[in-house]
Scaffold this motif. Structure first.
Motif, PDB file in Angstrom:
ATOM      1  N   ALA A  16     -18.091   0.761  -2.960  1.00  0.00           N
ATOM      2  CA  ALA A  16     -17.734   0.953  -4.366  1.00  0.00           C
ATOM      3  C   ALA A  16     -18.471  -0.042  -5.257  1.00  0.00           C
ATOM      4  N   ALA A  17     -18.596  -1.280  -4.791  1.00  0.00           N
ATOM      5  CA  ALA A  17     -19.296  -2.299  -5.578  1.00  0.00           C
ATOM      6  C   ALA A  17     -20.762  -1.937  -5.769  1.00  0.00           C
ATOM      7  N   LEU A  18     -21.398  -1.418  -4.720  1.00  0.00           N
ATOM      8  CA  LEU A  18     -22.806  -1.032  -4.840  1.00  0.00           C
ATOM      9  C   LEU A  18     -22.969   0.191  -5.753  1.00  0.00           C
ATOM     10  N   ARG A  19     -21.979   1.079  -5.774  1.00  0.00           N
ATOM     11  CA  ARG A  19     -22.036   2.206  -6.717  1.00  0.00           C
ATOM     12  C   ARG A  19     -21.941   1.694  -8.156  1.00  0.00           C
ATOM     13  N   CYS A  20     -21.152   0.646  -8.374  1.00  0.00           N
ATOM     14  CA  CYS A  20     -21.100   0.035  -9.708  1.00  0.00           C
ATOM     15  C   CYS A  20     -22.451  -0.572 -10.069  1.00  0.00           C
ATOM     16  N   GLU A  21     -23.080  -1.228  -9.101  1.00  0.00           N
ATOM     17  CA  GLU A  21     -24.398  -1.811  -9.343  1.00  0.00           C
ATOM     18  C   GLU A  21     -25.406  -0.716  -9.690  1.00  0.00           C
ATOM     19  N   GLU A  22     -25.334   0.398  -8.975  1.00  0.00           N
ATOM     20  CA  GLU A  22     -26.241   1.513  -9.246  1.00  0.00           C
ATOM     21  C   GLU A  22     -26.006   2.087 -10.645  1.00  0.00           C
ATOM     22  N   ALA A  23     -24.731   2.139 -11.050  1.00  0.00           N
ATOM     23  CA  ALA A  23     -24.403   2.707 -12.357  1.00  0.00           C
ATOM     24  C   ALA A  23     -24.949   1.858 -13.496  1.00  0.00           C
ATOM     25  N   PHE A  24     -25.019   0.542 -13.286  1.00  0.00           N
ATOM     26  CA  PHE A  24     -25.450  -0.348 -14.368  1.00  0.00           C
ATOM     27  C   PHE A  24     -26.834  -0.940 -14.152  1.00  0.00           C
ATOM     28  N   GLY A  25     -27.423  -0.700 -12.982  1.00  0.00           N
ATOM     29  CA  GLY A  25     -28.805  -1.122 -12.762  1.00  0.00           C
ATOM     30  C   GLY A  25     -28.995  -2.611 -12.585  1.00  0.00           C
ATOM     31  N   GLY A  26     -27.971  -3.324 -12.127  1.00  0.00           N
ATOM     32  CA  GLY A  26     -28.106  -4.761 -11.897  1.00  0.00           C
ATOM     33  C   GLY A  26     -26.897  -5.302 -11.166  1.00  0.00           C
ATOM     34  N   PRO A  27     -26.970  -6.534 -10.625  1.00  0.00           N
ATOM     35  CA  PRO A  27     -25.855  -7.129  -9.880  1.00  0.00           C
ATOM     36  C   PRO A  27     -24.572  -7.159 -10.703  1.00  0.00           C
ATOM     37  N   GLN A  28     -23.456  -6.814 -10.056  1.00  0.00           N
ATOM     38  CA  GLN A  28     -22.180  -6.678 -10.748  1.00  0.00           C
ATOM     39  C   GLN A  28     -21.099  -7.570 -10.140  1.00  0.00           C
ATOM     40  N   ASP A  29     -20.180  -7.965 -11.017  1.00  0.00           N
ATOM     41  CA  ASP A  29     -18.946  -8.655 -10.643  1.00  0.00           C
ATOM     42  C   ASP A  29     -17.837  -7.629 -10.835  1.00  0.00           C
ATOM     43  N   VAL A  30     -17.285  -7.130  -9.729  1.00  0.00           N
ATOM     44  CA  VAL A  30     -16.378  -5.981  -9.761  1.00  0.00           C
ATOM     45  C   VAL A  30     -14.969  -6.427  -9.383  1.00  0.00           C
ATOM     46  N   GLU A  31     -13.991  -6.095 -10.225  1.00  0.00           N
ATOM     47  CA  GLU A  31     -12.589  -6.301  -9.868  1.00  0.00           C
ATOM     48  C   GLU A  31     -12.048  -4.992  -9.295  1.00  0.00           C
ATOM     49  N   TRP A  32     -11.289  -5.083  -8.206  1.00  0.00           N
ATOM     50  CA  TRP A  32     -10.800  -3.893  -7.533  1.00  0.00           C
ATOM     51  C   TRP A  32      -9.366  -4.121  -7.051  1.00  0.00           C
ATOM     52  N   ALA A  33      -8.705  -3.032  -6.711  1.00  0.00           N
ATOM     53  CA  ALA A  33      -7.337  -3.116  -6.187  1.00  0.00           C
ATOM     54  C   ALA A  33      -7.137  -2.005  -5.168  1.00  0.00           C
ATOM     55  N   LEU A  34      -6.321  -2.300  -4.176  1.00  0.00           N
ATOM     56  CA  LEU A  34      -6.009  -1.340  -3.123  1.00  0.00           C
ATOM     57  C   LEU A  34      -4.505  -1.082  -3.158  1.00  0.00           C
ATOM     58  N   ALA A  35      -4.125   0.145  -3.436  1.00  0.00           N
ATOM     59  CA  ALA A  35      -2.715   0.540  -3.453  1.00  0.00           C
ATOM     60  C   ALA A  35      -2.520   1.618  -2.400  1.00  0.00           C
ATOM     61  N   GLY A  36      -1.797   1.305  -1.342  1.00  0.00           N
ATOM     62  CA  GLY A  36      -1.709   2.238  -0.231  1.00  0.00           C
ATOM     63  C   GLY A  36      -3.084   2.427   0.372  1.00  0.00           C
ATOM     64  N   GLU A  37      -3.559   3.656   0.424  1.00  0.00           N
ATOM     65  CA  GLU A  37      -4.895   3.926   0.950  1.00  0.00           C
ATOM     66  C   GLU A  37      -5.898   4.203  -0.154  1.00  0.00           C
ATOM     67  N   CYS A  38      -5.499   4.007  -1.416  1.00  0.00           N
ATOM     68  CA  CYS A  38      -6.372   4.313  -2.555  1.00  0.00           C
ATOM     69  C   CYS A  38      -7.026   3.043  -3.083  1.00  0.00           C
ATOM     70  N   LEU A  39      -8.340   3.090  -3.174  1.00  0.00           N
ATOM     71  CA  LEU A  39      -9.094   1.980  -3.749  1.00  0.00           C
ATOM     72  C   LEU A  39      -9.376   2.290  -5.214  1.00  0.00           C
ATOM     73  N   TRP A  40      -9.104   1.321  -6.090  1.00  0.00           N
ATOM     74  CA  TRP A  40      -9.333   1.477  -7.523  1.00  0.00           C
ATOM     75  C   TRP A  40     -10.310   0.413  -8.003  1.00  0.00           C
ATOM     76  N   VAL A  41     -11.194   0.791  -8.904  1.00  0.00           N
ATOM     77  CA  VAL A  41     -12.097  -0.152  -9.566  1.00  0.00           C
ATOM     78  C   VAL A  41     -11.499  -0.473 -10.927  1.00  0.00           C
ATOM     79  N   LEU A  42     -11.209  -1.750 -11.173  1.00  0.00           N
ATOM     80  CA  LEU A  42     -10.519  -2.147 -12.392  1.00  0.00           C
ATOM     81  C   LEU A  42     -11.476  -2.545 -13.504  1.00  0.00           C
ATOM     82  N   GLN A  43     -12.601  -3.156 -13.159  1.00  0.00           N
ATOM     83  CA  GLN A  43     -13.633  -3.436 -14.154  1.00  0.00           C
ATOM     84  C   GLN A  43     -14.896  -3.893 -13.442  1.00  0.00           C
TER      85      GLN A  43
END
Length: 867
Positions: free
Chosen positions: A273-300
C-alpha cells in the motif's frame, strides 16, 4: 455556496480548495487505495469564517518577538470563541448526517487540519496543526474552529517563516473522516527517513495511532527491502500503552507487548500500500495506516521532506569539541534520554558531559593532555570508547602527557586519599543507610530536582559518612582492575602454561555481591512457587502485575510466596530495567518483570544448584590448579608466591564487589529523583498544565522553572511537549554515532550474518558455550529465556541479573570488562562477551551460536529462521 466537498468529488484533489492533506486523500481514493470516507470543509469556508472575525489575518508589524506568544494566544482565543456563520454551520451539519447515516449513535470521526501549504515537496507541516479524534456531531463545529486556530501557534508561525511561506497566503481546510477503530496502526516510509536509503521503514503499535504520533510508545520497527519485502532489520518496541477504541490510554498486556504487531503477510500488505502511495505521488512518501480486523486503511500520505537535506535530526548546532559516547552511562539506556534528565546530568556533572541526540557523550579534549602516548584524536576516541582496551599498535611515549598524567594521578590520590583509605576494607552493609537518606531527601517538598541530584550524587564532603557517598565509592573501586592486572602478571610469569582466564576465576566468586544475591533471591522465590501448584499456574498466566497480585492474594496457598515477594521488593524494589533512567517505573511500582523472571527460573530443573555456587566452585578449582602449577614449577617458592597471588586476587574481588554494591546503592538516587518529580508532575496535572505526570520528563529544566513560576500557559506547554515527542521519536530512529567531531573505525557492518561469521567483542567473563540465541531488547517486554539459551542484549544493568540465572552465556552489544554484564557473569561462572557491535541485529532468536568468553568472539553456527 457549497462550502463542503466530498473526498470522492474531483474538486477535492485541488490543494487550493481542500489543502494538502485533503487533496492527497482525494487522490488516493481516486487511485483505488482504501481511504476512509469523509468530506472536506474547504479553504473557502475558512475564508468565510474569517470574514466574520474582526481581526487581521497577518501578524502586525508592531508585534515584537517578545509579544508573539501573547498575540498568538489572543488570536486563537478569538477564533475559538466566534460562532460559525449560520449557512456554514448548516452545510457542515448536513454533511455530518450524510457521513454518519446508518452507522449508529456511537459513530465518531477524525478531524484533521489541512492547510493549503501542507504536505508539499518542500515542507510537510507535519505535526504543526491540530488533529482531533473521537469527534461526534455535538463537538464537530468546535473542533473545526480549533483546527483553524492551530494556524496561530508560535511554532506554526516559526515553521512558515523558516520555509518562506507568507502567513497571509495560507488558508486552512479541514478533513472530516470516519474514525477507524484500529487494532494496529502505524507509519510507513518508502525511503529511510534518516539515511535516505532505498528501503521501506515501517513502524507499528497496538490500537490507534495517537500514542505513536505523541511519542508515548516505542513501536515495532521494520526495515524492509522494496524488491521482495524481505525484512532486513526488525526491532520489537515495548508497546506498553495503546489508545483504545474509546480514546482512553490503556496498558497493553504483557503477552501483547512482546508479540509482533505485524505478521509477515500483513507487513507485506502495508509495504504494498505504501508503494502504491509513492506511485500515486511520484516520490517517497510518509504514509499513516491502520488495520481494523482484516481491513487495511490508508489514513494519509505526504512527501518525506527530509530526504533533500543531510540525514540529521532537528537539533541545535553541535557544541564545540570532539565527543565520544560515554559507554559506562550509555549502556544503561536503550534509547534517547529525556530532555529533563539531560539537563540535570549536564548541570550536575559539568561541561565535559554533553547530551547530544538524546545520548550521553564525553568531550575528549579534556583527556587529550593526559595521554601518555602520542595519539591522534581518532585513536584517543577509540581508546576511550573501548574503556582503555584498544591501543594503537605502535605507540610513542609522550613525555609531557606522561608527566601531566602522573601529576593528575597524584593529585587525585591526594584528594581521594581519605576515601581510598576508608573504603579499603568495609563490611558489605556499610551503604545500607543511604536508602533512608535518599528517601528523606526525596520527601522534602522544598528541594528541587537539581538540588536533590547534586546532594545525593556529588561527594558531600570528606567528613560525611562514607556510606552516603556511593558515587565516590564506585569511582574508587576501579582499583580492582589494577589488582586483577597484578594477578594476571604473576600468573603469566610464574605459571605460563596455565590458561590466562584463571586470573578472573581467582578474583571472583565472592560472597556479598548484591546484584548476584538478587538472582539467588529469585531462585528462592521460584522454589516457593514450585511448592504451590496454584501459584505456579498463576505466574505462568501473568499478563499484568495488578491482576496477577490480586489473584495471588485471593489464593490461600500463595501466602508464603507473597511474603517472600514483599521481602524481595523491600530490598530490591528500587531497581528497574534501565534503572539509571528516572522515567522507568521501579519494581515496587510494577513488579511484573520480577514475576516474569521468577517464571523463567521455574523452568530450570529443581535442584540444579545456585549460579553463585558455580562461581564459588570455579574459584576453588582455579586455586587448586594454580597451587599445583606453582609447586611443580618451583616447590621452594610456591608458598609465598601463592600468598601474593591470593592477596592480589582477594583485593581484586573485594573492589569489584565494592563497585557492584555501590551501584546497588546509587541507583536509589534515580529512584529518589523519580519520587520527587512524580510529586511535582502530579501537582502540574492538578493545575491542568500537564495531561500525565510523567510528561514532566519532556520539559527542559528552565521550562520547568518557568512553569512552576506561572511563566508558561497550558497551550504553550502542550505545544512544547508535542515538539519534544516528535524530536524523541526522530532520535530513537537514529543509530547514535560513536563519535562526533572525528571519524574512527566503527568496526563490523550492521548486516545479517551468514553461518560461520565471526563477531568480535571484548572478553568479559571466561568460558565456552554453544547454544541457541535469545535476543532480548527490553526485558519489560520480553523476559522469556529458556534454560541454557544464550542471552543476546543491547546492554545490561543489574536489573537484568535474574536473566543470567537461566542463560548459558551472555553476548552484549555495549559494555566493557567493568560493566555489570561482565561482573555478574564472572560471579556466576558463565561466559560473557561484551562490546559486540550490532549483535542484536546480526544474531536472531533461534540461531545456534558459539560464545568464547576467553577470546571475546561469537561465531554464528546456524542461520536458521527465528523460533
Amino acid at each position: 455556496m457549497n462550502w463542503i466537498i466530498g473526498l470522492d468529488d474531483a474538486q477535492a484533489q485541488d490543494p487550493g480548495r481542500c489543502g494538502g492533506k485533503g487533496a492527497n486523500l482525494a487522490r488516493l481514493r481516486a487511485a483505488g487505495l482504501p481511504v476512509p470516507p469523509g468530506f472536506v470543509v474547504s479553504a473557502a469556508a475558512h475564508a468565510r469564517f474569517l470574514s466574520a472575525v474582526d481581526d487581521p489575518a497577518v501578524v502586525p508589524a508592531a508585534v515584537g518577538a517578545d509579544q508573539l506568544e501573547a498575540f498568538c494566544a489572543e488570536r486563537r482565543s478569538t477564533l475559538l470563541s466566534t460562532a460559525l456563520p449560520a449557512e456554514l454551520a448548516r452545510e457542515i451539519a448536513e454533511a455530518w448526517r450524510a457521513l454518519s447515516a446508518g452507522r449508529g449513535q456511537d459513530f465518531r470521526c477524525a478531524v484533521r487540519s489541512s492547510a493549503t501549504a501542507e504536505d508539499g515537496a518542500e515542507a510537510s507541516f507535519a505535526g504543526q496543526h491540530d488533529t482531533y479524534y473521537f469527534v461526534d456531531g455535538s463537538t464537530l463545529a468546535g473542533r473545526i474552529r480549533a483546527c483553524w486556530a492551530s494556524l496561530w501557534t508560535v511554532q506554526a508561525l516559526q515553521y512558515r517563516t523558516t520555509h518562506g511561506v507568507p502567513t497571509e497566503t495560507v488558508a486552512m481546510a479541514v478533513v472530516v473522516q470516519e474514525l477507524i477503530a484500529a487494532d494496529v496502526s502505524g507509519v510507513a516510509f518508502t525511503a529511510h527517513p534518516v539515511t535516505a536509503a532505498d528501503d521501506l521503514v515501517i513502524e507499528a503499535t497496538w490500537g490507534l495511532g495517537a500514542a505513536l504520533v505523541d511519542g508515548r510508545v516505542s513501536p515495532d520497527r521494520y526495515r524492509v527491502a522494496r524488491s521482495d519485502f524481505a525484512v532486513l532489520e526488525r526491532h520489537l518496541g515495548s508497546k506498553q500503552l495503546a489508545v483504545a477504541a474509546d480514546g482512553t490510554l490503556q496498558p497493553v498486556s504483557h503477552g501483547d507487548r512482546q508479540r509482533e504487531t505485524l505478521p509477515p503477510e500483513v507487513l507485506a500488505e502495508v509495504c504494498g500500500a505504501a508503494l502504491r502511495c509513492e506511485e500515486a505521488f511520484g516520490g517517497p512518501q510518509d504514509v499513516e495506516w491502520a488495520l481494523a480486523g482484516e481491513c487495511l486503511w490508508v489514513l494519509q500520505s505526504r512527501p518525506v521532506t527530509t530526504l533533500a537535506s543531510p540525514p540529521a535530526p532537528v537539533t541545535p548546532a553541535l557544541p564545540p569539541g570532539i565527543f565520544v559516547l560515554a559507554k559506562p552511562l550509555v549502556e544503561n539506556f536503550s534509547g534517547p534520554i529525556s530532555p529533563l534528565l539531560a539537563d540535570l546530568l549536564e548541570c550536575a556533572v559539568g561541561p565535559r558531559l554533553k547530551v547530544i541526540y538524546g545520548r550521553i557523550y564525553a568531550d575528549i579534549t579534556g583527556y587529550r593532555p593526559l595521554m601518555p602516548w602520542v595519539m591522534t584524536d581518532a585513536e584517543i576516541a577509540r581508546y576511550l570508547y573501548s574503556m582503555f582496551a584498544v591501543l594503537p599498535e605502535r605507540r610513542r611515549l609522550s613525555v609531557p602527557g606522561l608527566l601531566r598524567l602522573t601529576a593528575a594521578v597524584l593529585l587525585a590520590a591526594l584528594l581521594l586519599g581519605p576515601l581510598l583509605a576508608r573504603t579499603r576494607n568495609m563490611p558489605d552493609d556499610f551503604m545500607d543507610g543511604f536508602a533512608e537518606h535518599s528517601r528523606r531527601l526525596a520527601d522534602d517538598p522544598d528541594i528541587d530536582p537539581l538540588a536533590l541530584l547534586t546532594a545525593l550524587a556529588m561527594q558531600p564532603g570528606l567528613t560525611a559518612p562514607v556510606g552516603l557517598q556511593p558515587i565516590a565509592v564506585n569511582i574508587t573501586a576501579i582499583r580492582g582492575a589494577f589488582w586483577l592486572g597484578c594477578v594476571r602478571l604473576m600468573l603469566r610469569r610464574w605459571t605460563p602454561d596455565l590458561p590466562p582466564e584463571l586470573a578472573v576465576h581467582l578474583s571472583h566468586g565472592t560472597e556479598g555481591v548484591r546484584s548476584a544475591e538478587m538472582g539467588q533471591a529469585i531462585e528462592v522465590l521460584a522454589g516457593l512457587a514450585r511448592k504451590a501448584p496454584a501459584v505456579a499456574a498463576l505466574l505462568q498466566g501473568a499478563t499484568t502485575a495488578a491482576a496477577t497480585l490480586a489473584r495471588l492474594r485471593a489464593e490461600p496457598a500463595a501466602a508464603a510466596f507473597l511474603a517472600g515477594l514483599e521481602g524481595f521488593l523491600v530490598v530490591h524494589g528500587h531497581r528497574a530495567l534501565g534503572e539509571l533512567d528516572p522515567c522507568v517505573p521501579r519494581w515496587y511500582e510494577d513488579p511484573l518483570p520480577v514475576l516474569m523472571m521468577i517464571r523463567n527460573q521455574m523452568a530450570m530443573p529443581a535442584g540444579d544448584g545456585s549460579r553463585l555456587q558455580r562461581g564459588f566452585r570455579a574459584r576453588e578449582a582455579a586455586g587448586i590448579q594454580v597451587r599445583a602449577a606453582l609447586r611443580d614449577a618451583a616447590p621452594w617458592r610456591a608458598g609465598w608466591r601463592w600468598r601474593l597471588i591470593r592477596f592480589a586476587a582477594g583485593r581484586s574481588g573485594y573492589f569489584f564487589k565494592l563497585r557492584e554494591n555501590s551501584r546497588f546503592a546509587h541507583i536509589r538516587i534515580f529512584d529518589a529523583l523519580r519520587r520527587r518529580l512524580r510529586v511535582m508532575g502530579s501537582g502540574l496535572v492538578a493545575r491542568g498544565l500537564l495531561r500525565q505526570w510523567d510528561d514532566i520528563f519532556l520539559l527542559r529544566l528552565p521550562e520547568l522553572d518557568a512553569i512552576l513560576a506561572d511563566g508558561m500557559g497550558a497551550t504553550a506547554i502542550h505545544d512544547r511537549l508535542a515538539d519534544r515527542r516528535r524530536e524523541q521519536r526522530q532520535w530513537a530512529r537514529m543509530t547514535a554515532p560513536m563519535t562526533l567531531g572525528v571519524e574512527i573505525d566503527h568496526g563490523q557492518d550492521r548486516c545479517a550474518a551468514d553461518p560461520g561469521a565471526l563477531l568480535r567483542g571484548l572478553p568479559a567473563s571466561p568460558g565456552h558455550c554453544i547454544g541457541r540465541a535469545r535476543v532480548i531488547i527490553d526485558p519489560a517486554v520480553d523476559a522469556t529465556l529458556l534454560p541454557g539459551e544464550i542471552l543476546v542484549a543491547p546492554f545490561t544493568d543489574p536489573a537484568w541479573t535474574p536473566l543470567f540465572l537461566t542463560a548459558g552465556a551472555a553476548v552484549v552489544e555495549v559494555g566493557s570488562f567493568l560493566s555489570h554484564a561482565g561482573t555478574v557473569a564472572r560471579e556466576y561462572g558463565m561466559p560473557c562477551v561484551v562490546d559486540v557491535e550490532g549483535c542484536t541485529e546480526r544474531i536472531r532468536t533461534g540461531d545456534l551460536i558459539e560464545v568464547d568468553g576467553n577470546a571475546g568472539t561469537v561465531r554464528l553456527l546456524s542461520g536458521e529462521a527465528p523460533v
